[in-house]
Design a protein around this motif. Structure first.
Motif, PDB file in Angstrom:
ATOM      1  N   PHE A 263       0.831  -1.196   0.000  1.00 30.06           N
ATOM      2  CA  PHE A 263       0.000   0.000   0.000  1.00 30.06           C
ATOM      3  C   PHE A 263       0.873   1.256   0.000  1.00 30.06           C
ATOM      4  O   PHE A 263       0.533   2.271  -0.601  1.00 30.06           O
ATOM      5  N   GLU A 264       2.025   1.165   0.676  1.00 33.67           N
ATOM      6  CA  GLU A 264       2.973   2.274   0.658  1.00 33.67           C
ATOM      7  C   GLU A 264       3.464   2.506  -0.778  1.00 33.67           C
ATOM      8  O   GLU A 264       3.570   3.648  -1.227  1.00 33.67           O
ATOM      9  N   ARG A 265       3.744   1.412  -1.502  1.00 37.12           N
ATOM     10  CA  ARG A 265       4.145   1.544  -2.912  1.00 37.12           C
ATOM     11  C   ARG A 265       3.003   2.119  -3.741  1.00 37.12           C
ATOM     12  O   ARG A 265       3.201   2.955  -4.620  1.00 37.12           O
ATOM     13  N   LEU A 266       1.798   1.664  -3.457  1.00 36.64           N
ATOM     14  CA  LEU A 266       0.630   2.123  -4.201  1.00 36.64           C
ATOM     15  C   LEU A 266       0.396   3.609  -4.008  1.00 36.64           C
ATOM     16  O   LEU A 266      -0.102   4.294  -4.909  1.00 36.64           O
ATOM     17  N   SER A 267       0.788   4.139  -2.861  1.00 41.31           N
ATOM     18  CA  SER A 267       0.598   5.566  -2.613  1.00 41.31           C
ATOM     19  C   SER A 267       1.398   6.425  -3.585  1.00 41.31           C
ATOM     20  O   SER A 267       1.083   7.597  -3.788  1.00 41.31           O
ATOM     21  N   ASN A 268       2.419   5.847  -4.201  1.00 44.02           N
ATOM     22  CA  ASN A 268       3.189   6.595  -5.203  1.00 44.02           C
ATOM     23  C   ASN A 268       2.346   6.938  -6.432  1.00 44.02           C
ATOM     24  O   ASN A 268       2.718   7.815  -7.217  1.00 44.02           O
ATOM     25  N   LEU A 269       1.229   6.230  -6.599  1.00 45.15           N
ATOM     26  CA  LEU A 269       0.351   6.475  -7.745  1.00 45.15           C
ATOM     27  C   LEU A 269      -0.708   7.522  -7.440  1.00 45.15           C
ATOM     28  O   LEU A 269      -1.438   7.937  -8.338  1.00 45.15           O
ATOM     29  N   ALA A 270      -0.808   7.926  -6.182  1.00 45.90           N
ATOM     30  CA  ALA A 270      -1.791   8.944  -5.807  1.00 45.90           C
ATOM     31  C   ALA A 270      -1.285  10.319  -6.228  1.00 45.90           C
ATOM     32  O   ALA A 270      -0.086  10.535  -6.430  1.00 45.90           O
ATOM     33  N   GLU A 271      -2.208  11.243  -6.367  1.00 46.86           N
ATOM     34  CA  GLU A 271      -1.870  12.602  -6.768  1.00 46.86           C
ATOM     35  C   GLU A 271      -1.687  13.470  -5.527  1.00 46.86           C
ATOM     36  O   GLU A 271      -2.625  13.692  -4.773  1.00 46.86           O
ATOM     37  N   HIS A 272      -0.452  13.912  -5.279  1.00 47.61           N
ATOM     38  CA  HIS A 272      -0.111  14.762  -4.130  1.00 47.61           C
ATOM     39  C   HIS A 272      -0.543  14.132  -2.799  1.00 47.61           C
ATOM     40  O   HIS A 272      -1.290  14.741  -2.022  1.00 47.61           O
ATOM     41  N   PRO A 273      -0.071  12.905  -2.503  1.00 49.74           N
ATOM     42  CA  PRO A 273      -0.461  12.291  -1.234  1.00 49.74           C
ATOM     43  C   PRO A 273       0.147  13.030  -0.048  1.00 49.74           C
ATOM     44  O   PRO A 273       1.203  13.660  -0.146  1.00 49.74           O
ATOM     45  N   HIS A 274      -0.524  12.951   1.083  1.00 46.18           N
ATOM     46  CA  HIS A 274      -0.014  13.550   2.311  1.00 46.18           C
ATOM     47  C   HIS A 274       1.324  12.884   2.662  1.00 46.18           C
ATOM     48  O   HIS A 274       1.474  11.658   2.528  1.00 46.18           O
ATOM     49  N   PRO A 275       2.318  13.651   3.113  1.00 49.69           N
ATOM     50  CA  PRO A 275       3.624  13.052   3.420  1.00 49.69           C
ATOM     51  C   PRO A 275       3.581  12.019   4.535  1.00 49.69           C
ATOM     52  O   PRO A 275       4.525  11.231   4.687  1.00 49.69           O
ATOM     53  N   GLY A 276       2.477  11.969   5.288  1.00 49.09           N
ATOM     54  CA  GLY A 276       2.370  10.996   6.359  1.00 49.09           C
ATOM     55  C   GLY A 276       1.884   9.632   5.930  1.00 49.09           C
ATOM     56  O   GLY A 276       1.910   8.684   6.723  1.00 49.09           O
ATOM     57  N   ILE A 277       1.440   9.492   4.678  1.00 47.58           N
ATOM     58  CA  ILE A 277       0.837   8.222   4.276  1.00 47.58           C
ATOM     59  C   ILE A 277       1.832   7.071   4.239  1.00 47.58           C
ATOM     60  O   ILE A 277       1.500   5.959   4.670  1.00 47.58           O
ATOM     61  N   PRO A 278       3.083   7.238   3.779  1.00 48.85           N
ATOM     62  CA  PRO A 278       3.995   6.087   3.792  1.00 48.85           C
ATOM     63  C   PRO A 278       4.198   5.505   5.186  1.00 48.85           C
ATOM     64  O   PRO A 278       4.171   4.279   5.374  1.00 48.85           O
ATOM     65  N   ALA A 279       4.396   6.378   6.184  1.00 46.83           N
ATOM     66  CA  ALA A 279       4.585   5.889   7.553  1.00 46.83           C
ATOM     67  C   ALA A 279       3.316   5.237   8.088  1.00 46.83           C
ATOM     68  O   ALA A 279       3.380   4.240   8.823  1.00 46.83           O
ATOM     69  N   ALA A 280       2.155   5.768   7.712  1.00 46.23           N
ATOM     70  CA  ALA A 280       0.891   5.217   8.210  1.00 46.23           C
ATOM     71  C   ALA A 280       0.643   3.807   7.693  1.00 46.23           C
ATOM     72  O   ALA A 280      -0.073   3.033   8.333  1.00 46.23           O
ATOM     73  N   CYS A 281       1.218   3.475   6.563  1.00 45.85           N
ATOM     74  CA  CYS A 281       1.019   2.133   5.993  1.00 45.85           C
ATOM     75  C   CYS A 281       1.778   1.066   6.766  1.00 45.85           C
ATOM     76  O   CYS A 281       1.572  -0.127   6.536  1.00 45.85           O
ATOM     77  N   VAL A 282       2.661   1.485   7.665  1.00 40.64           N
ATOM     78  CA  VAL A 282       3.494   0.548   8.409  1.00 40.64           C
ATOM     79  C   VAL A 282       3.133   0.650   9.886  1.00 40.64           C
ATOM     80  O   VAL A 282       3.766   1.365  10.660  1.00 40.64           O
ATOM     81  N   GLY A 283       2.054  -0.038  10.269  1.00 43.40           N
ATOM     82  CA  GLY A 283       1.631  -0.084  11.658  1.00 43.40           C
ATOM     83  C   GLY A 283       0.234   0.428  11.925  1.00 43.40           C
ATOM     84  O   GLY A 283      -0.324   0.156  12.992  1.00 43.40           O
ATOM     85  N   SER A 284      -0.353   1.176  10.995  1.00 42.82           N
ATOM     86  CA  SER A 284      -1.666   1.777  11.221  1.00 42.82           C
ATOM     87  C   SER A 284      -2.797   0.903  10.684  1.00 42.82           C
ATOM     88  O   SER A 284      -2.612   0.121   9.745  1.00 42.82           O
ATOM     89  N   ARG A 285      -3.951   1.084  11.285  1.00 42.45           N
ATOM     90  CA  ARG A 285      -5.193   0.577  10.694  1.00 42.45           C
ATOM     91  C   ARG A 285      -5.904   1.772  10.080  1.00 42.45           C
ATOM     92  O   ARG A 285      -6.086   2.791  10.744  1.00 42.45           O
ATOM     93  N   ILE A 286      -6.275   1.648   8.821  1.00 42.27           N
ATOM     94  CA  ILE A 286      -6.824   2.768   8.065  1.00 42.27           C
ATOM     95  C   ILE A 286      -8.267   2.451   7.689  1.00 42.27           C
ATOM     96  O   ILE A 286      -8.593   1.326   7.306  1.00 42.27           O
ATOM     97  N   ASN A 287      -9.133   3.454   7.785  1.00 40.41           N
ATOM     98  CA  ASN A 287     -10.569   3.230   7.612  1.00 40.41           C
ATOM     99  C   ASN A 287     -10.975   2.873   6.188  1.00 40.41           C
ATOM    100  O   ASN A 287     -12.143   2.553   5.951  1.00 40.41           O
ATOM    101  N   ARG A 288     -10.063   2.932   5.232  1.00 38.43           N
ATOM    102  CA  ARG A 288     -10.371   2.490   3.861  1.00 38.43           C
ATOM    103  C   ARG A 288     -10.013   1.030   3.632  1.00 38.43           C
ATOM    104  O   ARG A 288     -10.118   0.538   2.509  1.00 38.43           O
ATOM    105  N   MET A 289      -9.573   0.343   4.682  1.00 41.63           N
ATOM    106  CA  MET A 289      -9.223  -1.067   4.560  1.00 41.63           C
ATOM    107  C   MET A 289     -10.276  -1.914   5.271  1.00 41.63           C
ATOM    108  O   MET A 289     -10.678  -1.606   6.394  1.00 41.63           O
ATOM    109  N   LEU A 290     -10.705  -2.982   4.620  1.00 38.90           N
ATOM    110  CA  LEU A 290     -11.671  -3.908   5.212  1.00 38.90           C
ATOM    111  C   LEU A 290     -11.013  -5.280   5.336  1.00 38.90           C
ATOM    112  O   LEU A 290     -10.822  -5.969   4.339  1.00 38.90           O
ATOM    113  N   PRO A 291     -10.629  -5.695   6.551  1.00 46.01           N
ATOM    114  CA  PRO A 291     -10.038  -7.024   6.716  1.00 46.01           C
ATOM    115  C   PRO A 291     -11.070  -8.128   6.503  1.00 46.01           C
ATOM    116  O   PRO A 291     -12.273  -7.951   6.744  1.00 46.01           O
ATOM    117  N   GLY A 292     -10.590  -9.277   6.061  1.00 42.86           N
ATOM    118  CA  GLY A 292     -11.427 -10.459   5.933  1.00 42.86           C
ATOM    119  C   GLY A 292     -10.832 -11.609   6.717  1.00 42.86           C
ATOM    120  O   GLY A 292      -9.657 -11.577   7.109  1.00 42.86           O
TER     121      GLY A 292
END
Length: 324
Positions: A263-292
């Motif tokens: 997901f951190e790699r995928l953020s490189n495809l976003a347009e002007h992502p917040h600089p905090g997103i790479p760090a958030a992908c490593v340890g955070s639970r994000i409300n756009r993710m649905l675990p199964g």
């Protein structure tokens, strides 16, 4: 050679094609050009230069990976990804906010064989959410791992869920080191059939990291370092309901945390992502993710018959309630 044509040909030279035996060449030339939007002349150049096809029919994953790497800004995959990831521009506090979603699942089989059905259970509670209500065209039983349905098909299942999140990082220096070493190799995200990713070594050696391959590799690395870890399958919500996989590991503080290097790699495809997103992908639970209740690369739904069990044909649609 124009700069755009050179970008397409360079991307083609870097393409990791869908392996033989896993290719699904369904798109004809007109449909393929509509995906790439590169123009007929450049498309002809790509075919002449070796764009994989089977008798003039193309695999959608090959086209998606080519378009994202070319980065022209006009292809359908780029536009879809940028639109779906626009939330990455927002403040990290918004990644924790409770959100409401509606879901609709339809399961079918290519024949009329009688049987029952099962679909991986959503686990929004892992991210602070809840499966709130549901209805089905067939009797439904909810087990710890599946929604189970009686036949015949097709079976429909719909309802609503909530998700939330928690932004935090890894405490363990060992886990951070393993993850950082993986990210420092500069892998590109690609989309490949899940079944071909379990043999992850040749895929990673080619410099690409789809989610099943990456999460399987990191799970083994975390376990080798003495940590309890497992892969988790689920969905990226709002992004064409893309099936996804990541790793969950018990950190030194005793908290089980997702590590989503892809997901951190995928953020490189976003347009002007917040600089905090790479760090958030490593340890955070994000409300756009649905675990199964599923591991990486396992089928999300199954058709059970007297002749055995096979993956079902599934259409899953999850949409944000109240989204503009």
């Amino acid at each position: 050679m124009t700069a755009e044509r050179e970008a397409w040909l360079t991307a083609l030279s870097r393409l990791y094609p869908v392996p033989d035996g896993y290719r699904v060449p369904l798109l004809d030339e007109d449909a393929a050009q509509d995906v790439l939007r590169c123009g007929p002349e450049v498309f002809a150049d790509l075919v002449a230069a070796g764009l994989p096809h089977d008798g003039g029919r193309f695999d959608r994953n090959d086209l998606t990976n080519l378009a994202l790497d070319a980065g022209t800004g006009r292809s359908r995959p780029e536009r879809a990804v940028r639109y779906a990831l626009r939330w990455m521009r927002e403040d990290p506090s918004t990644w924790e906010t409770p959100m409401q979603w509606s879901f609709s699942i339809e399961m079918s089989a290519p024949d009329e064989v009688a049987g029952s059905w099962s679909h991986t259970r959503f686990l929004p509670e892992l991210n602070g959410g809840l499966l709130e209500n549901w209805e089905s065209s067939s009797a439904v039983r909810i087990t710890p791992t599946h929604f189970e349905f009686d036949g015949p098909g097709p079976v429909t299942f719909s309802g609503s869920i909530s998700t939330a999140g928690k932004v935090r990082g890894l405490v363990s220096p060992h886990l951070r080191k393993i993850t950082e070493e993986f990210l420092d190799r500069g892998y590109r995200w690609v989309r490949l059939p899940e079944d071909c990713q379990h043999d992850y070594a040749p895929i990673l050696d080619a410099g690409v990291a789809p989610c099943v391959a990456a999460s399987t590799y990191l799970r083994k690395e975390f376990q080798a370092a003495g940590y309890e870890a497992r892969t988790r399958g689920g969905w990226i919500l709002g992004m064409l309901d893309l099936a996804h996989s990541w790793v969950e590991v018990v950190d030194d503080d005793g908290v089980t945390k997702p590590v989503d290097a892809v997901f951190e790699r995928l953020s490189n495809l976003a347009e002007h992502p917040h600089p905090g997103i790479p760090a958030a992908c490593v340890g955070s639970r994000i409300n756009r993710m649905l675990p199964g209740a599923i591991g990486a690369g396992a089928p999300e739904s199954l058709h059970h018959t007297a002749g055995g069990v096979r993956p079902a044909t599934t259409r899953t649609v999850i949409r944000r309630v109240g989204a503009r």
